[in-house]
Design an enzyme around this catalytic site. Structure first.
Site, PDB file in Angstrom:
ATOM      1  N   LYS A  23      -7.919  47.673-114.041  1.00  0.00           N
ATOM      2  CA  LYS A  23      -6.431  47.683-113.772  1.00  0.00           C
ATOM      3  C   LYS A  23      -5.710  48.262-112.574  1.00  0.00           C
ATOM      4  O   LYS A  23      -4.838  47.910-112.076  1.00  0.00           O
ATOM      5  CB  LYS A  23      -5.935  48.772-115.010  1.00  0.00           C
ATOM      6  CG  LYS A  23      -6.303  50.190-114.733  1.00  0.00           C
ATOM      7  CD  LYS A  23      -5.303  50.970-113.955  1.00  0.00           C
ATOM      8  CE  LYS A  23      -5.694  52.666-113.751  1.00  0.00           C
ATOM      9  NZ  LYS A  23      -6.822  52.857-113.605  1.00  0.00           N
ATOM     10  N   THR A  55       0.047  52.465-114.083  1.00  0.00           N
ATOM     11  CA  THR A  55      -0.342  52.097-112.711  1.00  0.00           C
ATOM     12  C   THR A  55       0.238  51.087-111.940  1.00  0.00           C
ATOM     13  O   THR A  55       0.450  51.357-110.595  1.00  0.00           O
ATOM     14  CB  THR A  55      -1.972  51.894-112.669  1.00  0.00           C
ATOM     15  OG1 THR A  55      -2.755  52.774-113.699  1.00  0.00           O
ATOM     16  CG2 THR A  55      -2.617  52.138-111.500  1.00  0.00           C
TER      17      THR A  55
END
Length: 333
Positions: free
Chosen positions: A187, A244
């Site tokens: 990610k 994120t």
């Protein structure tokens, strides 16, 4: 329980405070003696500004003191996990559980971090990966947070759940260590790309598409390497991806913004001033994808921008003009 947290960055410090709050005897280890002395004297970590370090939190630069701990938390940057595990091994108490809270894939070997730790400490110590959408800055400020404890050893996963969980920090368990670790590591690549989109001035449409298709290729690789598809729709996959890609707490996103605005990638990494895991994870992800024959166009485009001199604008055009596809690989089969 006696617990030692190895790594005095923002994340290690935030978790040490959480564990202290839960009634454990906690020791925070710093690799550098000068940093240890600063934390001891100021009782504050600059990476968690305004968060006091209680006198009951022991701070040390002597890794041998981890020998009295039933739980040892590795909270170093991913590049330092192997050396730290090797350094602490001689002092580990028999049966001590190791918790990996770092996110990444080891350069050169493409091993997950629990695999790296296992190579160094051997089979006598259960290893757990703790991951999910969890900015250190918010955990340090006691913002409600939910993560997942992953281990093939169920008692150890539940032990970690019990040690960390309280009314503002919820922990689920799973045995899909591969899925949890790959979701956490990969990610960062997509978050860096999301920052590039922001730097280029693109909008919500672009970022939503990037996150959705990014998650698709993360899950594609994760399944090929033994992870379960549903894990990537959970906390360590979709949850961590959302936080994120959308938050300015994310150094990966901030680095991507600089790149999108024209800063050369290596310079952008330096300007962030902390480890940008996505910069290194991109190459590792591509190596894994090539090894197992999995298509990861966003990751490939990231590598071209980060290491090969392609401009973000060129990479975006190439992604948008790829051959026509069906959204679901399983459609009309």
């Amino acid at each position: 329980m006696n617990i030692t947290v190895l790594g005095s960055g923002g994340w290690g410090t935030a978790l040490a405070l959480l564990l202290l709050e839960n009634g454990h005897k906690v020791r925070l280890w710093s690799y550098r003696a000068e940093e240890c002395a600063l934390l001891q004297s100021s009782r504050e970590n600059p990476l968690l500004s305004g968060v006091a370090l209680p006198e009951t939190l022991e701070i040390t630069a002597d890794i041998a003191q981890a020998g009295d701990s039933g739980l040892v938390v590795l909270a170093t940057p991913s590049f330092a996990v192997r050396t730290t595990a090797r350094q602490v091994k001689p002092y580990l108490a028999p049966g001590a559980v190791i918790v990996s809270v770092s996110k990444g894939v080891e350069k050169d070997t493409s091993l997950t971090l629990t695999e790296v730790i296992a190579q160094e400490v051997g089979e006598d110590h259960p290893i757990v990966a703790l991951s999910g959408p969890s900015h250190a800055e918010e955990v340090g400020r006691k913002v409600p947070t939910v993560v997942v404890s992953a281990s093939k050893d169920e008692p150890s996963a539940k032990m970690v759940q019990d040690a960390f969980m309280n009314q503002r920090f919820r922990v689920y368990t799973t045995d899909d260590v591969v899925g949890v670790e790959l979701g956490a590591a990969l990610k960062n690549v997509i978050a860096l790309c999301a920052g590039v989109c922001d730097g280029l001035g693109y909008g919500d449409n672009t970022k939503a598409a990037l996150m959705t298709r990014g998650l698709t290729e993360i899950a594609r690789l994760g399944e090929a390497l033994g992870g379960r598809k549903e894990t990537f729709a959970g906390l360590a996959g979709l949850g961590d991806l959302i936080v994120t890609c959308t938050s300015m707490h994310s150094r990966n996103r901030r680095c991507g913004i600089l790149i999108g605005k024209g800063t050369p990638p290596e310079q952008a990494v330096k300007e962030i001033g902390m480890v940008v895991e996505g910069y290194y994870a991109a190459a590792n992800a591509k190596a894994l994808a090539d090894k197992v024959g999995v298509e990861m166009p966003i990751t490939q485009a990231a590598c071209q921008v980060l290491y090969e001199g392609k401009t973000p604008q060129e990479a975006m055009v190439a992604l948008m003009t790829r051959d026509k596809k069906n959204e679901s690989e399983e459609s009309w089969v």
